[in-house]
Design a protein around this motif. Structure first.
Motif, short mmCIF file in Angstrom:
data_model
loop_
_atom_site.label_atom_id
_atom_site.label_comp_id
_atom_site.label_asym_id
_atom_site.label_seq_id
_atom_site.Cartn_x
_atom_site.Cartn_y
_atom_site.Cartn_z
N ASN A 163 0.82 -1.21 0.00
CA ASN A 163 0.00 0.00 0.00
C ASN A 163 0.86 1.26 0.00
O ASN A 163 0.52 2.24 -0.67
N VAL A 164 1.97 1.26 0.74
CA VAL A 164 2.84 2.44 0.78
C VAL A 164 3.39 2.73 -0.62
O VAL A 164 3.41 3.88 -1.07
N PHE A 165 3.83 1.70 -1.32
CA PHE A 165 4.35 1.90 -2.68
C PHE A 165 3.26 2.44 -3.61
O PHE A 165 3.51 3.31 -4.45
N GLU A 166 2.05 1.92 -3.47
CA GLU A 166 0.95 2.42 -4.30
C GLU A 166 0.68 3.89 -4.00
O GLU A 166 0.45 4.70 -4.92
N MET A 167 0.72 4.26 -2.73
CA MET A 167 0.47 5.64 -2.34
C MET A 167 1.57 6.57 -2.84
O MET A 167 1.30 7.71 -3.26
N ILE A 168 2.80 6.10 -2.81
CA ILE A 168 3.91 6.90 -3.35
C ILE A 168 3.70 7.13 -4.84
O ILE A 168 3.83 8.27 -5.33
N ASN A 169 3.37 6.08 -5.56
CA ASN A 169 3.19 6.20 -7.02
C ASN A 169 2.00 7.08 -7.38
O ASN A 169 1.98 7.71 -8.44
N GLU A 170 1.00 7.13 -6.49
CA GLU A 170 -0.19 7.96 -6.75
C GLU A 170 -0.01 9.39 -6.28
O GLU A 170 -0.93 10.22 -6.43
N GLY A 171 1.14 9.70 -5.69
CA GLY A 171 1.41 11.07 -5.25
C GLY A 171 0.78 11.45 -3.93
O GLY A 171 0.59 12.64 -3.64
N TYR A 172 0.49 10.47 -3.09
CA TYR A 172 -0.13 10.75 -1.78
C TYR A 172 0.79 11.60 -0.91
O TYR A 172 0.34 12.53 -0.23
N PHE A 173 2.08 11.29 -0.92
CA PHE A 173 3.04 11.98 -0.05
C PHE A 173 3.62 13.18 -0.78
O PHE A 173 4.06 13.07 -1.93
N PRO A 174 3.66 14.34 -0.15
CA PRO A 174 4.25 15.53 -0.79
C PRO A 174 5.72 15.29 -1.16
O PRO A 174 6.42 14.52 -0.49
N GLU A 175 6.17 15.96 -2.20
CA GLU A 175 7.57 15.83 -2.61
C GLU A 175 8.49 16.24 -1.46
O GLU A 175 8.24 17.19 -0.74
#
Length: 300
Positions: free
Chosen positions: A257-269
């Motif tokens: 799930n963390v990798f999916e969220m990273i790829n979807e731009g959930y976490f700010p740059e």
């Protein structure tokens, strides 16, 4: 129960996005009592052993593949304390010898009492009767989650975890996410990845922490212990790339799930993300047994 004299490494996991991802290897804390299970037991058992009664006994609850059952059994064998596991599913009484988790618990001299799933749902009543039968026993809830466990989880945080923007953990019974939320630094955001569909989970966590700095995400794949081919493939690919094994019930689902969220731009740059590896690797053998029966790819 002493704190092991080892350094728990924090390792970086490369990503293709402009965020930094790290993992704290709590699975390395102890070979048999690993991950958050060690810390959730820490305060519970130390307080008990300070005033060790003549008839020392630790009683706890769990399912057929419970990491907590395995950890408590290992602890009892290591420290010479009798243990009793209340196991969900009376049908397992005739099958436990074929279950790697329960077989390991028995080898660690844990006594097992199998109860119906209906009785197991009423653990408060079971606990009352067990307290009457074993007045000197320490009774630890399912998953080890209580206020003492939350104090123990504080030990997962230190000067090396202060500079992260996000702290991520898998969530089963809620004790670990409550402890991280309660004791993390001001401004840190806590994300809990639920591996069980439990409507009471949010209320339980709110009873264990005064903070509201956490957010829960459903990572259950439809239910506790559920697996699919994509999840197994992710776990195997992760180990091949980073040489880190993931368990199929908790950390494997969280990391996917963390990798999916990273790829979807959930976490700010520019975000720094820390994921806690909470152990549970003993569960791989049981998961592979089920996968083999279904003629599916196993976890390597």
């Amino acid at each position: 129960m002493k704190i092991p004299n080892i350094h728990i490494p924090i390792v970086e996991i490369p990503t293709e996005k402009n965020v930094k991802l790290f993992m704290k290897r709590e699975d390395l804390i102890h070979p048999y009592i690993s991950g958050n299970k060690f810390w959730k037991l820490f305060w519970n058992v130390n307080q008990y052993l300070e005033h060790r009664p003549q008839n020392s006994l630790i009683i706890t609850f769990g399912g057929a593949f419970s990491n907590h059952i395995s950890a408590v059994a290992a602890f009892g064998n290591l420290y010479g304390v009798k243990t009793l596991g209340i196991i969900r599913g009376e049908e397992l009484e005739q099958k436990w010898i074929h279950n790697p988790t329960l077989l390991s618990a028995k080898r660690n001299e844990m006594n097992l009492k199998f109860v119906t799933r209906e009785d197991y749902r009423h653990k408060d009543q079971l606990t009352f009767f067990l307290q009457q039968e074993f007045p000197e026993a320490l009774i630890i809830p399912e998953g080890g989650t209580n206020h003492s466990a939350v104090k123990g989880v504080k030990m997962m945080l230190n000067e090396h975890t202060k500079d992260f923007d996000y702290l991520c953990t898998a969530v089963g019974t809620g004790g670990t996410v409550a402890g991280i939320a309660e004791f993390c630094e001001y401004g840190q955001k806590v994300i809990g990845f639920k591996v069980v569909q439990d409507d009471s989970l949010e209320n339980r966590i709110s009873e264990l922490t005064t903070k509201n700095n956490y957010h829960l995400i459903d990572a259950s794949l439809g239910g506790y212990g559920k697996l699919n081919e994509e999840n197994v493939r992710f776990i195997n690919d992760f180990k091949a790339k980073y040489n880190i094994p993931l368990d199929p019930v908790y950390t494997g689902k969280m990391m996917q799930n963390v990798f999916e969220m990273i790829n979807e731009g959930y976490f700010p740059e520019g975000s720094k993300i820390l994921c806690f590896h909470t152990g549970g690797l003993q569960g791989i053998e049981g998961a592979n047994m089920l996968l083999e029966k279904q003629n599916k790819t196993v976890i390597v």
